[in-house]
Design a protein around this motif. Structure first.
Motif, PDB file in Angstrom:
ATOM      1  N   GLU A  79       0.833  -1.205   0.000  1.00  0.00           N
ATOM      2  CA  GLU A  79       0.000   0.000   0.000  1.00  0.00           C
ATOM      3  C   GLU A  79       0.870   1.258   0.000  1.00  0.00           C
ATOM      4  O   GLU A  79       0.593   2.221  -0.726  1.00  0.00           O
ATOM      5  N   GLU A  80       1.925   1.245   0.779  1.00  0.00           N
ATOM      6  CA  GLU A  80       2.823   2.398   0.839  1.00  0.00           C
ATOM      7  C   GLU A  80       3.526   2.613  -0.503  1.00  0.00           C
ATOM      8  O   GLU A  80       3.664   3.743  -0.972  1.00  0.00           O
ATOM      9  N   ILE A  81       3.960   1.520  -1.121  1.00  0.00           N
ATOM     10  CA  ILE A  81       4.610   1.627  -2.444  1.00  0.00           C
ATOM     11  C   ILE A  81       3.632   2.189  -3.472  1.00  0.00           C
ATOM     12  O   ILE A  81       3.978   3.079  -4.263  1.00  0.00           O
ATOM     13  N   ASN A  83       1.029   4.045  -2.931  1.00  0.00           N
ATOM     14  CA  ASN A  83       0.736   5.451  -2.632  1.00  0.00           C
ATOM     15  C   ASN A  83       1.874   6.364  -3.081  1.00  0.00           C
ATOM     16  O   ASN A  83       1.631   7.471  -3.564  1.00  0.00           O
ATOM     17  N   SER A  84       3.103   5.904  -2.932  1.00  0.00           N
ATOM     18  CA  SER A  84       4.225   6.760  -3.295  1.00  0.00           C
ATOM     19  C   SER A  84       4.579   6.692  -4.789  1.00  0.00           C
ATOM     20  O   SER A  84       5.191   7.605  -5.310  1.00  0.00           O
ATOM     21  N   HIS A  85       4.196   5.610  -5.468  1.00  0.00           N
ATOM     22  CA  HIS A  85       4.466   5.454  -6.909  1.00  0.00           C
ATOM     23  C   HIS A  85       3.199   4.983  -7.636  1.00  0.00           C
ATOM     24  O   HIS A  85       3.121   3.827  -8.063  1.00  0.00           O
ATOM     25  N   PRO A  86       2.220   5.861  -7.832  1.00  0.00           N
ATOM     26  CA  PRO A  86       0.954   5.440  -8.436  1.00  0.00           C
ATOM     27  C   PRO A  86       1.100   4.935  -9.877  1.00  0.00           C
ATOM     28  O   PRO A  86       0.297   4.137 -10.333  1.00  0.00           O
ATOM     29  N   LYS A  89       1.263   1.101 -10.266  1.00  0.00           N
ATOM     30  CA  LYS A  89       0.142   0.317  -9.753  1.00  0.00           C
ATOM     31  C   LYS A  89      -0.244  -0.817 -10.699  1.00  0.00           C
ATOM     32  O   LYS A  89      -0.354  -1.972 -10.276  1.00  0.00           O
TER      33      LYS A  89
END
Length: 127
Positions: A79-81, A83-86, A89
């Motif tokens: 989730e953090e990844i 959020n920081s690199h959309p 996705k």
């Protein structure tokens, strides 16, 4: 005063006992066979047993405590990844899905072999 004589219940002879046991065992065998046929007929329409076992295992996989903690940690990191690199996705989700499908295929193979071993129908390629 003397007690009236009570009529004793008639005992079933041993021959009748054997007949009753034989009839009972035949009836039970027929009921078991009918039950198994009904189960087979009803479940085969929906899905095969191997697929049902895989789906059931994956449905309840979160109940296994050690794996649950690991999945929660991986989920938080993922989730953090995301959020920081959309822009990553789609790529990440595609890879996750392909790994998930590969794991399901391996599980299906394992369950098929296990079932074959239990039914004594499985043959290895080396035999």
């Amino acid at each position: 005063m003397a007690e009236p004589i009570k009529k004793q219940p008639e005992l079933i002879s041993t021959d009748e006992n054997k007949d009753h046991e034989f009839t009972l065992s035949k009836n039970m065998a027929i009921l078991v066979r009918l039950k198994n046929e009904n189960i087979t007929r009803n479940t085969q329409k929906v899905t095969d047993i191997t697929s049902a076992l895989i789906d059931l295992k994956w449905m309840h996989r979160h109940e296994i405590y050690p794996w649950r903690a690991k999945e929660e940690v991986y989920g938080a990191v993922l989730e953090e990844i995301l959020n920081s690199h959309p822009k990553l996705k789609e790529q990440i989700l595609r890879r996750l899905e392909s790994h998930y499908q590969r794991l399901k295929e391996h599980e299906a193979e394992t369950l098929s072999i296990t079932r074959g071993l239990a039914e004594k129908t499985w043959k290895s390629s080396t035999l």
